[in-house]
Design an enzyme around this catalytic site. Structure first.
Site, PDB file in Angstrom:
ATOM      1  N   TYR A   1     -37.890  -6.944  27.908  1.00 19.98           N
ATOM      2  CA  TYR A   1     -37.487  -8.182  27.600  1.00 19.98           C
ATOM      3  C   TYR A   1     -36.200  -8.701  27.685  1.00 19.98           C
ATOM      4  O   TYR A   1     -35.662  -9.374  28.365  1.00 19.98           O
ATOM      5  CB  TYR A   1     -37.772  -8.632  26.039  1.00 19.98           C
ATOM      6  CG  TYR A   1     -37.270  -9.902  25.439  1.00 19.98           C
ATOM      7  CD1 TYR A   1     -37.679 -11.218  26.004  1.00 19.98           C
ATOM      8  CD2 TYR A   1     -36.110  -9.715  24.618  1.00 19.98           C
ATOM      9  CE1 TYR A   1     -37.039 -12.198  25.542  1.00 19.98           C
ATOM     10  CE2 TYR A   1     -35.586 -11.036  24.084  1.00 19.98           C
ATOM     11  CZ  TYR A   1     -35.905 -12.191  24.681  1.00 19.98           C
ATOM     12  OH  TYR A   1     -35.215 -13.289  24.164  1.00 19.98           O
TER      13      TYR A   1
ATOM     14  N   LYS B   1     -34.293 -10.992  30.538  1.00 24.23           N
ATOM     15  CA  LYS B   1     -33.301 -11.970  30.248  1.00 24.23           C
ATOM     16  C   LYS B   1     -31.941 -11.963  30.929  1.00 24.23           C
ATOM     17  O   LYS B   1     -31.308 -12.783  31.236  1.00 24.23           O
ATOM     18  CB  LYS B   1     -33.141 -12.416  28.703  1.00 24.23           C
ATOM     19  CG  LYS B   1     -34.314 -12.687  27.988  1.00 24.23           C
ATOM     20  CD  LYS B   1     -34.722 -13.949  28.300  1.00 24.23           C
ATOM     21  CE  LYS B   1     -33.781 -15.009  27.734  1.00 24.23           C
ATOM     22  NZ  LYS B   1     -34.473 -16.574  27.945  1.00 24.23           N
TER      23      LYS B   1
ATOM     24  N   THR C   1     -30.178 -14.755  25.281  1.00 25.25           N
ATOM     25  CA  THR C   1     -30.080 -13.862  23.836  1.00 25.25           C
ATOM     26  C   THR C   1     -29.294 -13.191  23.835  1.00 25.25           C
ATOM     27  O   THR C   1     -28.494 -12.564  24.741  1.00 25.25           O
ATOM     28  CB  THR C   1     -31.468 -13.185  23.960  1.00 25.25           C
ATOM     29  OG1 THR C   1     -31.619 -12.228  22.772  1.00 25.25           O
ATOM     30  CG2 THR C   1     -31.886 -12.582  25.027  1.00 25.25           C
ATOM     31  N   ASP C   2     -28.986 -12.571  22.743  1.00 23.42           N
ATOM     32  CA  ASP C   2     -27.719 -11.489  22.516  1.00 23.42           C
ATOM     33  C   ASP C   2     -28.331 -10.172  22.878  1.00 23.42           C
ATOM     34  O   ASP C   2     -27.386  -9.466  22.947  1.00 23.42           O
ATOM     35  CB  ASP C   2     -27.230 -11.411  21.002  1.00 23.42           C
ATOM     36  CG  ASP C   2     -28.284 -11.234  19.867  1.00 23.42           C
ATOM     37  OD1 ASP C   2     -29.556 -11.283  20.461  1.00 23.42           O
ATOM     38  OD2 ASP C   2     -27.895 -11.129  18.838  1.00 23.42           O
ATOM     39  N   GLU C   3     -29.380  -9.938  23.066  1.00 25.47           N
ATOM     40  CA  GLU C   3     -29.778  -8.805  23.265  1.00 25.47           C
ATOM     41  C   GLU C   3     -29.483  -8.203  24.814  1.00 25.47           C
ATOM     42  O   GLU C   3     -29.672  -7.110  25.033  1.00 25.47           O
ATOM     43  CB  GLU C   3     -31.504  -8.500  23.230  1.00 25.47           C
ATOM     44  CG  GLU C   3     -32.136  -8.974  21.968  1.00 25.47           C
ATOM     45  CD  GLU C   3     -33.585  -8.756  21.595  1.00 25.47           C
ATOM     46  OE1 GLU C   3     -34.137  -8.147  22.389  1.00 25.47           O
ATOM     47  OE2 GLU C   3     -34.108  -9.047  20.642  1.00 25.47           O
TER      48      GLU C   3
HETATM   49  P1  NAD Z   1     -41.519 -18.637  21.967  1.00 25.96           P
HETATM   50  O1  NAD Z   1     -42.250 -17.532  22.547  1.00 25.96           O
HETATM   51  O2  NAD Z   1     -41.628 -19.263  20.506  1.00 25.96           O
HETATM   52  O3  NAD Z   1     -41.675 -20.015  22.985  1.00 25.96           O
HETATM   53  C1  NAD Z   1     -41.764 -19.709  24.301  1.00 25.96           C
HETATM   54  C2  NAD Z   1     -42.158 -20.957  24.955  1.00 25.96           C
HETATM   55  O4  NAD Z   1     -42.362 -20.842  26.476  1.00 25.96           O
HETATM   56  C3  NAD Z   1     -43.737 -21.222  24.641  1.00 25.96           C
HETATM   57  O5  NAD Z   1     -43.950 -22.553  24.152  1.00 25.96           O
HETATM   58  C4  NAD Z   1     -44.500 -20.828  25.850  1.00 25.96           C
HETATM   59  O6  NAD Z   1     -45.896 -21.390  25.955  1.00 25.96           O
HETATM   60  C5  NAD Z   1     -43.617 -21.087  26.894  1.00 25.96           C
HETATM   61  N1  NAD Z   1     -43.839 -20.483  28.158  1.00 25.96           N
HETATM   62  C6  NAD Z   1     -43.997 -19.197  28.308  1.00 25.96           C
HETATM   63  N2  NAD Z   1     -44.156 -18.691  29.362  1.00 25.96           N
HETATM   64  C7  NAD Z   1     -44.161 -19.830  30.502  1.00 25.96           C
HETATM   65  C8  NAD Z   1     -44.382 -20.131  31.893  1.00 25.96           C
HETATM   66  N3  NAD Z   1     -44.531 -19.093  32.592  1.00 25.96           N
HETATM   67  N4  NAD Z   1     -44.205 -21.616  32.052  1.00 25.96           N
HETATM   68  C9  NAD Z   1     -43.910 -22.547  31.226  1.00 25.96           C
HETATM   69  N5  NAD Z   1     -43.884 -22.371  29.830  1.00 25.96           N
HETATM   70  C10 NAD Z   1     -43.906 -21.143  29.514  1.00 25.96           C
HETATM   71  O7  NAD Z   1     -39.797 -18.424  22.123  1.00 25.96           O
HETATM   72  P2  NAD Z   1     -38.532 -18.935  21.331  1.00 25.96           P
HETATM   73  O8  NAD Z   1     -38.493 -17.822  20.215  1.00 25.96           O
HETATM   74  O9  NAD Z   1     -38.883 -20.229  20.963  1.00 25.96           O
HETATM   75  O10 NAD Z   1     -37.477 -18.584  22.420  1.00 25.96           O
HETATM   76  C11 NAD Z   1     -37.028 -19.436  23.232  1.00 25.96           C
HETATM   77  C12 NAD Z   1     -36.074 -19.036  24.312  1.00 25.96           C
HETATM   78  O11 NAD Z   1     -34.874 -18.923  23.338  1.00 25.96           O
HETATM   79  C13 NAD Z   1     -36.326 -17.918  25.025  1.00 25.96           C
HETATM   80  O12 NAD Z   1     -35.859 -18.198  26.350  1.00 25.96           O
HETATM   81  C14 NAD Z   1     -35.557 -16.796  24.179  1.00 25.96           C
HETATM   82  O13 NAD Z   1     -35.343 -15.856  25.213  1.00 25.96           O
HETATM   83  C15 NAD Z   1     -34.493 -17.527  23.681  1.00 25.96           C
HETATM   84  N6  NAD Z   1     -33.861 -16.920  22.411  1.00 25.96           N
HETATM   85  C16 NAD Z   1     -34.741 -16.801  21.518  1.00 25.96           C
HETATM   86  C17 NAD Z   1     -34.303 -16.088  20.271  1.00 25.96           C
HETATM   87  C18 NAD Z   1     -35.345 -15.831  19.150  1.00 25.96           C
HETATM   88  O14 NAD Z   1     -34.501 -15.616  18.135  1.00 25.96           O
HETATM   89  N7  NAD Z   1     -36.441 -16.582  19.096  1.00 25.96           N
HETATM   90  C19 NAD Z   1     -33.005 -15.868  20.045  1.00 25.96           C
HETATM   91  C20 NAD Z   1     -32.105 -15.963  21.441  1.00 25.96           C
HETATM   92  C21 NAD Z   1     -32.571 -16.546  22.319  1.00 25.96           C
HETATM   93  O1  DAU Z   2     -31.634 -11.262  19.065  1.00 24.87           O
HETATM   94  C1  DAU Z   2     -32.332 -12.307  19.809  1.00 24.87           C
HETATM   95  C2  DAU Z   2     -33.849 -12.078  19.749  1.00 24.87           C
HETATM   96  O2  DAU Z   2     -34.245 -11.739  18.552  1.00 24.87           O
HETATM   97  C3  DAU Z   2     -34.731 -12.636  20.621  1.00 24.87           C
HETATM   98  O3  DAU Z   2     -34.010 -12.898  21.912  1.00 24.87           O
HETATM   99  C4  DAU Z   2     -35.873 -12.430  20.588  1.00 24.87           C
HETATM  100  O4  DAU Z   2     -36.663 -13.498  21.549  1.00 24.87           O
HETATM  101  C5  DAU Z   2     -36.570 -12.463  19.186  1.00 24.87           C
HETATM  102  O5  DAU Z   2     -37.769 -12.099  19.231  1.00 24.87           O
HETATM  103  C6  DAU Z   2     -35.600 -11.327  18.426  1.00 24.87           C
HETATM  104  O6  DAU Z   2     -35.972 -10.077  18.929  1.00 24.87           O
HETATM  105  P1  DAU Z   2     -36.009  -8.953  17.726  1.00 24.87           P
HETATM  106  O7  DAU Z   2     -36.769  -7.817  18.418  1.00 24.87           O
HETATM  107  O8  DAU Z   2     -34.576  -8.715  16.998  1.00 24.87           O
HETATM  108  O9  DAU Z   2     -37.054  -9.658  16.552  1.00 24.87           O
HETATM  109  P2  DAU Z   2     -38.138  -9.316  16.157  1.00 24.87           P
HETATM  110  O10 DAU Z   2     -38.474 -10.176  14.853  1.00 24.87           O
HETATM  111  O11 DAU Z   2     -39.360  -8.565  16.583  1.00 24.87           O
HETATM  112  O12 DAU Z   2     -37.848  -7.940  14.997  1.00 24.87           O
HETATM  113  C7  DAU Z   2     -36.649  -8.065  14.222  1.00 24.87           C
HETATM  114  C8  DAU Z   2     -36.515  -6.631  13.496  1.00 24.87           C
HETATM  115  O13 DAU Z   2     -37.725  -6.472  12.755  1.00 24.87           O
HETATM  116  C9  DAU Z   2     -36.329  -5.576  14.758  1.00 24.87           C
HETATM  117  O14 DAU Z   2     -35.312  -4.720  14.435  1.00 24.87           O
HETATM  118  C10 DAU Z   2     -37.661  -5.130  14.695  1.00 24.87           C
HETATM  119  C11 DAU Z   2     -38.170  -5.058  13.215  1.00 24.87           C
HETATM  120  N1  DAU Z   2     -39.502  -5.206  12.985  1.00 24.87           N
HETATM  121  C12 DAU Z   2     -40.231  -6.141  13.631  1.00 24.87           C
HETATM  122  C13 DAU Z   2     -41.542  -6.693  13.617  1.00 24.87           C
HETATM  123  C14 DAU Z   2     -42.323  -7.428  14.459  1.00 24.87           C
HETATM  124  C15 DAU Z   2     -40.201  -4.377  12.084  1.00 24.87           C
HETATM  125  O15 DAU Z   2     -39.573  -3.638  11.364  1.00 24.87           O
HETATM  126  N2  DAU Z   2     -41.557  -4.518  11.942  1.00 24.87           N
HETATM  127  C16 DAU Z   2     -42.382  -5.302  12.625  1.00 24.87           C
HETATM  128  O16 DAU Z   2     -43.464  -5.782  12.596  1.00 24.87           O
END
Ligand code: NAD
Ligand code: DAU
Length: 348
Positions: free
Chosen positions: A156, A160, A131-133
């Site tokens: 988180y 990562k 992730t970019d975080e």
């Molecule tokens: P998600 O939470 O939707 O899915 C995670 C999956 O991992 C689920 O299916 C869960 O059952 C599985 N999982 C969790 N713990 C596990 C374990 N101990 N063993 C096996 N499986 C397990 O997540 P996502 O949003 O699809 O993110 C996927 C990946 O991409 C993550 O590594 C996240 O850090 C990364 N990522 C997400 C975003 C985003 O915006 N969602 C952005 C950048 C990177």
């Molecule tokens: O940047 C990549 C990341 O983006 C991924 O690595 C993470 O897995 C993914 O969850 C996401 O993280 P964020 O914290 O940016 O996403 P989230 O959707 O939780 O929040 C987006 C923005 O909205 C953030 O500034 C917090 C705000 N927010 C979020 C929620 C859930 C609110 O204002 N209210 C809310 O209820």
């Protein structure tokens, strides 16, 4: 036939990656390993579950015996590792789970891959999806580059960042062939409604308040999930061993502007009076340690590998909203049970 392990394939991004690989590479066996936590849902993969090159294995990446047996059984040629605890707010209330899955789980996979491949690393690849975080927060200017120093702020992002370091350590120390990509915020079909966009779509549909953290002036760079899956495919097949690729949408929005756009589209789609969804906006207590701004410079993957986002944001957002409105059973299923407790604790 090559065999690739995709971890976390029942989750949001993982399910799109599994679908892309199963359909695009019929001569590659895809093994999807997922624990099926609250975020994992096999419904996401209904359309490909009967394909002959697809296998599902339920299991926990934290269980090293299980992981070693799985690598023995399938003799994987490659790993695409997405399984993770992924929600920042949950990492604030339960950080240990993030250390277990994101750090220990990644370590178990690295170790099993190294043991299986150490006689001959040729043609093998451990691809870690990050992730970019990990880069922390930007001020009003500038972008995250692949060379930006790590500065994670939440449990988180720290977990990562730690997993990224372990991947590089296994590359440097044991010559494990690896690649890492760091992506910005994804949106699209099948995202669990704890994340901003699906949470707000679900709340608008149910006429519930829209909890905006702090002043709402936090900035994120949004990318359509299928474009992320395409980028993962591009990096996995054409990237350079040992390299990192930043992936982003060139698409920055403050939360409040994005929410107003979403409200406007929802009013139209639900046939509600213009402005009615925006009345649900409620400013609430800020997220502790809330990162102000993320923005990816994705020019490396564009110049070196020819990848760029395919979808305009408003088009992607409309597509996403349509999917949720056409799949209200999916939303109702995942928001019953444990979700109600989570919601109560998070937004009480
Ligand atoms: P998600 O939470 O939707 O899915 C995670 C999956 O991992 C689920 O299916 C869960 O059952 C599985 N999982 C969790 N713990 C596990 C374990 N101990 N063993 C096996 N499986 C397990 O997540 P996502 O949003 O699809 O993110 C996927 C990946 O991409 C993550 O590594 C996240 O850090 C990364 N990522 C997400 C975003 C985003 O915006 N969602 C952005 C950048 C990177
Ligand atoms: O940047 C990549 C990341 O983006 C991924 O690595 C993470 O897995 C993914 O969850 C996401 O993280 P964020 O914290 O940016 O996403 P989230 O959707 O939780 O929040 C987006 C923005 O909205 C953030 O500034 C917090 C705000 N927010 C979020 C929620 C859930 C609110 O204002 N209210 C809310 O209820």
């Amino acid at each position: 036939m090559k065999t690739i392990l995709i971890t976390g394939g029942a989750g949001f991004i993982g399910s799109h990656v599994v679908r892309l690989f199963v359909n695009k590479y019929p001569d590659t066996q895809i093994v999807n390993l997922d624990k099926l936590t609250y975020a994992g849902n096999l419904e996401n993969l209904k359309d490909i579950q009967d394909k002959s090159n697809y296998i599902f294995e339920k299991g926990d990446i934290v269980d090293s015996n299980f992981i070693n047996d799985l690598f023995d059984k399938y003799q994987f040629d490659g790993v695409i590792h997405l399984a993770a605890e992924s929600h920042v707010d949950r990492s604030i209330s339960n950080p240990l789970e993030f250390i277990q899955t994101n750090v220990v789980g990644t370590f178990n996979l690295l170790h099993a891959a190294k043991n299986l491949w150490s006689k001959n690393f040729n043609g093998k690849l451990f691809y870690h999806v990050s992730t970019d975080e990990v880069y922390g927060s930007l001020g009003t200017d500038g972008f995250f580059l692949e060379t930006t120093p790590y500065d994670p702020q939440s449990p988180y992002s720290s977990s990562k960042a730690s997993s990224d370091h372990f991947v590089r350590a296994y590359g440097n120390t044991y010559s494990l062939p690896f690649m890492i990509s760091n992506c910005s915020n994804n949106y699209g079909e099948n995202q669990f409604p704890e994340k901003l966009i699906p949470l707000f779509i679900n709340n608008i549909r149910n006429n519930k308040s829209l909890p905006v953290y702090g002043d709402g002036l936090f900035t994120r760079d949004w990318l359509y999930v299928v474009d992320h899956a395409r980028a993962i495919d591009t990096v996995f097949h054409n990237g350079k061993i040992g390299d990192t690729y930043n992936i982003g949408g060139f698409n920055e929005w403050t939360n409040i502007d994005l929410i107003k756009l979403l409200c406007g589209i929802m009013d139209e789609k639900l046939g509600r009076q213009k402005g009615s969804s925006a009345q649900l906006i409620t400013f609430v207590k800020d997220r502790p340690g809330h990162d102000k701004r993320y923005a990816i410079d994705a020019s490396k993957i564009k110049t070196e590998l020819g990848w760029e986002p395919s979808l305009q944001f408003t088009e992607g957002l409309e597509k996403t909203i349509d999917w949720y409105l056409n799949n209200q059973d999916w939303l109702d299923n995942v928001t019953s049970g444990e979700y109600q407790n989570y919601y109560q604790n998070q937004y009480q």
